[in-house]
Design a protein around this motif. Structure first.
Motif, PDB file in Angstrom:
ATOM      1  N   THR A 183      -8.535  -5.252  14.543  1.00  0.00           N
ATOM      2  CA  THR A 183      -7.123  -4.617  14.639  1.00  0.00           C
ATOM      3  C   THR A 183      -6.697  -4.228  13.311  1.00  0.00           C
ATOM      4  O   THR A 183      -6.275  -2.730  13.045  1.00  0.00           O
ATOM      5  CB  THR A 183      -6.062  -5.554  15.066  1.00  0.00           C
ATOM      6  N   ILE A 184      -7.120  -4.924  12.148  1.00  0.00           N
ATOM      7  CA  ILE A 184      -6.936  -4.405  10.765  1.00  0.00           C
ATOM      8  C   ILE A 184      -7.437  -3.169  10.668  1.00  0.00           C
ATOM      9  O   ILE A 184      -7.164  -2.229   9.771  1.00  0.00           O
ATOM     10  CB  ILE A 184      -6.530  -5.435   9.795  1.00  0.00           C
ATOM     11  N   LYS A 191      -5.960  -0.099  12.201  1.00  0.00           N
ATOM     12  CA  LYS A 191      -4.970   0.262  11.582  1.00  0.00           C
ATOM     13  C   LYS A 191      -5.149   1.056  10.245  1.00  0.00           C
ATOM     14  O   LYS A 191      -4.486   2.044   9.858  1.00  0.00           O
ATOM     15  CB  LYS A 191      -4.096  -0.994  11.062  1.00  0.00           C
ATOM     16  N   ASP A 236      -6.220   4.552  10.662  1.00  0.00           N
ATOM     17  CA  ASP A 236      -5.202   5.378  11.035  1.00  0.00           C
ATOM     18  C   ASP A 236      -4.500   6.204   9.894  1.00  0.00           C
ATOM     19  O   ASP A 236      -3.996   5.433   9.233  1.00  0.00           O
ATOM     20  CB  ASP A 236      -4.069   4.557  11.998  1.00  0.00           C
ATOM     21  N   PHE A 295      -0.944   4.937   9.017  1.00  0.00           N
ATOM     22  CA  PHE A 295      -0.592   3.621   8.558  1.00  0.00           C
ATOM     23  C   PHE A 295      -0.471   3.416   7.089  1.00  0.00           C
ATOM     24  O   PHE A 295      -1.408   4.303   6.567  1.00  0.00           O
ATOM     25  CB  PHE A 295      -1.908   2.700   8.897  1.00  0.00           C
TER      26      PHE A 295
END
Length: 101
Positions: free
Chosen positions: A74-75, A78, A81, A84
């Motif tokens: 998940t990190i 992110k 992205d 982010f």
């Protein structure tokens, strides 16, 4: 300058975080090295994100280890992205375009 980079193997849906002075040259090694390494098993790799991490290898490796310790896909997603904004321990990261001349 030292960089932290995130690469992805679409074929195996694997991510890898590394640090280097030249991540664009380093990905070539990940994709062509004759040695049996983690990255050699999941080729081909593609750069997904590159960040300035500091002026020393130690600074970049500290951030690389921090990201790896999170053990979180998940990190990584992110960080990839563009919208982010890293915070906390990762606030010092500065995104750089990963397409180079």
């Amino acid at each position: 300058m030292f960089y932290v980079y995130i690469i992805h193997s679409e074929k195996f849906d694997k991510y890898y975080v590394g640090s280097s002075q030249n991540p664009w040259k380093r990905i070539e090694k990940h994709n062509t090295s004759p040695f049996n390494t983690f990255t050699s098993k999941y080729r081909p790799w593609e750069i997904k994100a590159v960040f300035e991490a500091g002026t020393s290898r130690g600074q970049a490796e500290e951030i690389e280890k921090f990201i790896k310790k999170q053990k979180s896909k998940t990190i990584l997603i992110k960080l990839i992205d563009q919208n982010f904004i890293p915070n906390g321990k990762l606030a010092q990261l500065v995104r750089v375009p990963h397409v180079r001349d």
